[in-house]
Design a protein around this motif. Structure first.
Motif, mmCIF file in Angstrom:
data_model
loop_
_atom_site.group_PDB
_atom_site.id
_atom_site.type_symbol
_atom_site.label_atom_id
_atom_site.label_comp_id
_atom_site.label_asym_id
_atom_site.label_seq_id
_atom_site.Cartn_x
_atom_site.Cartn_y
_atom_site.Cartn_z
ATOM 1 N N CYS A 51 0.835 -1.207 0.000
ATOM 2 C CA CYS A 51 0.000 0.000 0.000
ATOM 3 C C CYS A 51 0.864 1.250 0.000
ATOM 4 C CB CYS A 51 -0.909 -0.002 1.231
ATOM 5 S SG CYS A 51 -2.222 -1.235 1.156
ATOM 6 N N ALA A 52 1.991 1.199 0.713
ATOM 7 C CA ALA A 52 2.881 2.353 0.753
ATOM 8 C C ALA A 52 3.475 2.623 -0.632
ATOM 9 C CB ALA A 52 3.990 2.120 1.777
ATOM 10 N N ARG A 53 3.816 1.573 -1.345
ATOM 11 C CA ARG A 53 4.376 1.749 -2.694
ATOM 12 C C ARG A 53 3.350 2.350 -3.655
ATOM 13 N NH1 ARG A 53 6.627 -3.379 -1.628
ATOM 14 N NH2 ARG A 53 4.967 -4.375 -2.853
ATOM 15 N N SER A 54 2.120 1.923 -3.537
ATOM 16 C CA SER A 54 1.077 2.413 -4.457
ATOM 17 C C SER A 54 0.506 3.754 -4.021
ATOM 18 C CB SER A 54 -0.057 1.390 -4.554
ATOM 19 O OG SER A 54 -0.723 1.248 -3.308
ATOM 20 N N GLY A 55 0.700 4.107 -2.733
ATOM 21 C CA GLY A 55 0.148 5.357 -2.226
ATOM 22 C C GLY A 55 -1.358 5.329 -2.080
ATOM 23 N N GLU A 56 -1.914 4.140 -1.923
ATOM 24 C CA GLU A 56 -3.362 3.984 -1.818
ATOM 25 C C GLU A 56 -3.735 3.354 -0.479
ATOM 26 O OE1 GLU A 56 -4.840 3.150 -6.368
ATOM 27 O OE2 GLU A 56 -3.857 1.510 -5.299
ATOM 28 N N ASP A 57 -4.920 3.696 -0.026
ATOM 29 C CA ASP A 57 -5.469 3.028 1.149
ATOM 30 C C ASP A 57 -6.003 1.665 0.726
ATOM 31 O OD1 ASP A 57 -4.925 5.218 2.779
ATOM 32 O OD2 ASP A 57 -6.877 6.157 2.337
ATOM 33 N N PRO A 58 -6.117 0.701 1.658
ATOM 34 C CA PRO A 58 -6.626 -0.627 1.303
ATOM 35 C C PRO A 58 -7.977 -0.592 0.591
ATOM 36 C CG PRO A 58 -5.685 -0.675 3.498
ATOM 37 C CD PRO A 58 -5.678 0.754 3.055
ATOM 38 N N GLU A 59 -8.844 0.352 0.970
ATOM 39 C CA GLU A 59 -10.169 0.441 0.340
ATOM 40 C C GLU A 59 -10.109 0.895 -1.113
ATOM 41 O OE1 GLU A 59 -9.264 1.837 3.113
ATOM 42 O OE2 GLU A 59 -10.442 0.927 4.724
ATOM 43 N N GLU A 60 -8.984 1.516 -1.505
ATOM 44 C CA GLU A 60 -8.844 2.035 -2.874
ATOM 45 C C GLU A 60 -8.142 1.071 -3.813
ATOM 46 O OE1 GLU A 60 -8.370 6.772 -1.754
ATOM 47 O OE2 GLU A 60 -6.579 5.509 -1.928
ATOM 48 N N VAL A 61 -7.502 0.054 -3.281
ATOM 49 C CA VAL A 61 -6.700 -0.868 -4.085
ATOM 50 C C VAL A 61 -7.609 -1.801 -4.884
ATOM 51 C CG1 VAL A 61 -5.014 -2.735 -4.033
ATOM 52 C CG2 VAL A 61 -4.753 -0.758 -2.509
ATOM 53 N N GLU A 62 -7.342 -1.893 -6.182
ATOM 54 C CA GLU A 62 -8.099 -2.807 -7.050
ATOM 55 C C GLU A 62 -7.248 -4.006 -7.467
ATOM 56 O OE1 GLU A 62 -9.881 -0.828 -10.342
ATOM 57 O OE2 GLU A 62 -11.163 0.442 -9.095
ATOM 58 N N CYS A 63 -5.934 -3.863 -7.495
ATOM 59 C CA CYS A 63 -5.032 -4.958 -7.866
ATOM 60 C C CYS A 63 -3.928 -5.063 -6.801
ATOM 61 C CB CYS A 63 -4.407 -4.730 -9.234
ATOM 62 S SG CYS A 63 -5.611 -4.611 -10.575
ATOM 63 N N LEU A 64 -3.767 -6.261 -6.227
ATOM 64 C CA LEU A 64 -2.771 -6.458 -5.171
ATOM 65 C C LEU A 64 -1.921 -7.680 -5.520
ATOM 66 C CD1 LEU A 64 -1.651 -5.644 -2.394
ATOM 67 C CD2 LEU A 64 -3.371 -7.152 -1.347
ATOM 68 N N PHE A 65 -0.592 -7.465 -5.589
ATOM 69 C CA PHE A 65 0.344 -8.533 -5.957
ATOM 70 C C PHE A 65 1.347 -8.721 -4.817
ATOM 71 C CE2 PHE A 65 -1.062 -6.356 -9.780
ATOM 72 C CZ PHE A 65 -1.575 -7.397 -10.537
ATOM 73 N N LEU A 66 1.308 -9.925 -4.212
ATOM 74 C CA LEU A 66 2.212 -10.247 -3.107
ATOM 75 C C LEU A 66 3.073 -11.460 -3.424
ATOM 76 C CD1 LEU A 66 -0.254 -9.762 -0.095
ATOM 77 C CD2 LEU A 66 1.402 -8.118 -0.993
ATOM 78 N N ASP A 67 3.237 -11.787 -4.680
ATOM 79 C CA ASP A 67 4.030 -12.956 -5.075
ATOM 80 C C ASP A 67 5.460 -12.836 -4.537
ATOM 81 O OD1 ASP A 67 1.746 -13.376 -6.458
ATOM 82 O OD2 ASP A 67 2.602 -13.148 -8.454
ATOM 83 N N ASN A 68 5.901 -13.906 -3.858
ATOM 84 C CA ASN A 68 7.288 -14.003 -3.376
ATOM 85 C C ASN A 68 7.670 -12.937 -2.346
ATOM 86 O OD1 ASN A 68 7.871 -16.150 -5.316
ATOM 87 N ND2 ASN A 68 7.922 -14.513 -6.851
ATOM 88 N N LEU A 69 6.712 -12.164 -1.847
ATOM 89 C CA LEU A 69 7.033 -11.066 -0.925
ATOM 90 C C LEU A 69 6.897 -11.460 0.545
ATOM 91 C CD1 LEU A 69 5.327 -8.037 -2.735
ATOM 92 C CD2 LEU A 69 7.733 -8.731 -2.789
ATOM 93 N N CYS A 70 6.329 -12.616 0.817
ATOM 94 C CA CYS A 70 6.166 -13.039 2.212
ATOM 95 C C CYS A 70 5.959 -14.550 2.276
ATOM 96 C CB CYS A 70 4.997 -12.315 2.871
ATOM 97 S SG CYS A 70 3.400 -12.662 2.077
ATOM 98 N N LYS A 71 5.927 -15.066 3.488
ATOM 99 C CA LYS A 71 5.640 -16.474 3.723
ATOM 100 C C LYS A 71 4.529 -16.559 4.750
ATOM 101 C CE LYS A 71 8.881 -17.932 1.007
ATOM 102 N NZ LYS A 71 8.568 -18.624 -0.272
ATOM 103 N N SER A 72 3.414 -17.245 4.349
ATOM 104 C CA SER A 72 2.282 -17.361 5.256
ATOM 105 C C SER A 72 1.482 -18.608 4.893
ATOM 106 C CB SER A 72 1.392 -16.124 5.174
ATOM 107 O OG SER A 72 0.282 -16.239 6.016
ATOM 108 N N GLN A 73 1.104 -19.382 5.900
ATOM 109 C CA GLN A 73 0.337 -20.602 5.670
ATOM 110 C C GLN A 73 -1.147 -20.316 5.427
ATOM 111 O OE1 GLN A 73 1.122 -23.448 8.790
ATOM 112 N NE2 GLN A 73 3.305 -23.602 8.285
#
Length: 286
Positions: free
Chosen positions: A9-31
């Motif tokens: 969100c910081a990179r895009s400068g948008e609040d979560p409610e404004e985001v239409e496309c979110l890409f988290l590939d390879n950026l974290c590890k979560s089950q």
């Protein structure tokens, strides 16, 4: 995952409610999927290769159209996607996961908008007899499986997106046509034929005015021609006058010729005239 979401969100400068496309590939590890409940307007979500094992507690993203979960450790639990109310989901990528049974795919039949499913690299493809026929038979809305249609014809790059764009364009054209028809109707209602504003018959007032103007112009033309003709006659004698003078002169000449002819035709008269002339000469001598 929450930290990766905040950074995105910081990179895009948008609040979560404004985001239409979110890409988290390879950026974290979560089950499991966490921290995405506020992304209510998200239409495309990509969580590739983040070590996911379970879809339990998947957020309710009712506008989500594309979900990519490739290269994770998901073995089943696809009913959690149905429970999340993903009624707009059209494209689901589960390639490179651990799904091994056709029964694990049965919940997807309840996603009525699903058109494309990718299971490439999953064990189910090798373990299921007539795999493609079975999957298409299970999910009736499906058009593409593993990037190919039921006949095995591969999907051209971006073809899926182009189809969506064509549908949007068709809807936009229909809306434009409807707006254009409404504008034409409004213009027709606002157009009042000349003469009707004053209560007269349509076009009657204009026709009367045009007729009066034409009569005035014809009258002026006739007066101008009359004045011009009189002035011209005063300044320039007509050819008819000259012809009249010539005609009178011709008549005098004709009378003299007739007298001469009569003398030639009457010898007795000519003799008398000669005798009279001789008598006149004798008298003058005496």
């Amino acid at each position: 995952m929450e930290e990766a979401v905040q950074e995105a969100c910081a990179r895009s400068g948008e609040d979560p409610e404004e985001v239409e496309c979110l890409f988290l590939d390879n950026l974290c590890k979560s089950q499991t999927v966490k921290g995405l409940d506020k992304f209510v307007n998200c239409r495309e979500l990509s969580l590739g290769n983040i070590a996911l094992k379970s879809l339990e507690g998947f957020p309710k993203l009712s506008l989500l159209e594309t979900l990519k979960l490739s290269d994770n450790h998901i073995t089943g639990g696809l009913e959690h996607l149905v429970n999340a109310g993903l009624n707009q989901l059209q494209e689901l990528d589960l390639s490179g996961n651990k799904i091994s049974s056709l029964d694990d795919l049965k919940p997807l039949a309840k996603l009525t908008s699903l058109r494309s499913l990718d299971l490439y690299g999953c064990p189910v493809g090798e373990k299921t007899p007539e795999y493609r026929k079975a999957v298409f038979g299970l999910i009736e809305t499906l058009e593409y499986l593993d990037n190919a249609d039921i006949g095995g014809v591969e999907l051209v790059d971006d073809e899926f997106d182009e189809e969506d764009e064509d549908e949007e364009d068709d809807l936009g054209e229909e809306e434009d046509e409807n707006e254009g028809e409404e504008d034409e109707d409004d213009e027709d209602e606002n157009d009042v034929p000349a003469g009707e504003e004053d209560g007269g018959a349509p076009g009657e007032y204009d026709e009367e005015e045009d007729g009066e103007e034409d009569e005035e112009e014809e009258y002026e033309d006739e007066e101008g021609e009359g004045e011009l003709g009189t002035e011209h006659l005063l300044r320039n004698p007509t050819a008819e006058d000259d012809e009249g003078d010539d005609f009178e002169a011709d008549e005098d000449d004709e009378e003299e010729e007739e007298d001469f002819d009569e003398e030639e035709d009457n010898p007795a008269k000519r003799q008398r005239d000669d005798e009279e002339e001789d008598d006149d000469e004798e008298e003058d001598e005496n």
